[in-house]
Write a protein that holds these residues in place. Structure first.
Motif: not given
Length: 242
Positions: A63-66, A77-85, A114-126
């Protein structure tokens, strides 16, 4: 589901994803990923088709840009979503399990991750089966006469009501989030569901929003849907699906 590291190319950029996938599903690879802009236009996600495996990839953009809003990007985008699963694909997979438990049809899932590179903006894959022989709900609805539309609304309402009885609601209920197969059965393709709030005011607000965004423009059809569902959103439901 077992975990696997895999690299894909989306928008001509490589990205590593930590995937959850079932052994019985096709082996997905880097090649033949075709953008699907007509699906992008109906959604906030990006879609790619791999014809060889008949797989549709759904990528959710951060949703946001670094660069423009670093702290919101880091927190949401990073802590609340990717790092918490709690990234979108994982929540969609869990929601799909709730619908399946209720006996409702959902699209077959190849994998999610989930993308492993935090700078990849397409963080979620389904990644899911491509429903090429099915119609989008809105396209199917547009072809129906008055009698068939009433039957369609009744079927839709009964499934939404069953979900509400279990204590949940569709976060984004509209006709383009479901497909209709050749036997006119509904198949849920966007399966984000949430627990119904206990507050009467909050339930009424989300119900009003649900009707507004349903993409059912005919006043009589919308009134029919409202009549079926209103009792399920007027008071708290005790049942909760686990």
């Amino acid at each position: 589901m077992y975990k696997k590291l895999q690299r894909f190319f989306f928008l001509k950029r490589p990205g590593w994803y930590l995937l959850n996938r079932a052994p019985v599903n096709p082996v997905l690879n880097l090649h033949g990923l075709t953008p699907m802009p007509h699906l992008d236009d109906k959604s906030s996600s990006r879609f790619f088709l791999q014809e060889k495996t008949d797989t549709l990839f759904k990528l959710v953009h951060d949703k946001y840009s670094p660069r423009e809003d670093f702290w919101r990007w880091l927190g949401r985008d990073i802590i609340s979503k990717r790092l918490t699963g709690s990234y979108d694909a994982h929540k969609e997979y869990q929601s799909r399990r709730i619908l399946k438990k209720l006996g409702q049809r959902t699209v077959n899932v190849r994998c999610y991750g989930v993308a492993l590179n935090f700078l990849n903006p397409l963080g979620s894959l389904y990644a899911m089966e491509h429903m090429s022989r099915c119609q989008a709900g809105s396209d199917h609805y547009a072809t129906l006469d008055d009698t068939s539309r009433a039957r369609f609304i009744d079927t839709l309402a009964s499934q939404v009501a069953a979900l509400a009885e279990a204590g949940y609601y569709h976060r984004d209920l509209h006709l383009d989030n479901l497909m209709v197969d050749e036997s006119t059965q509904l198949i849920w393709i966007d399966t984000h569901v949430k627990a119904l709030p206990s507050s009467r005011e909050k339930r009424q607000a989300l119900f009003d929003n649900m009707l507004t965004n349903s993409r059912i423009d005919d006043p009589s059809d919308r009134a029919r849907l409202k009549g079926h569902l209103a009792p399920y959103f007027s008071s708290a439901n005790e049942a909760r699906s686990q």
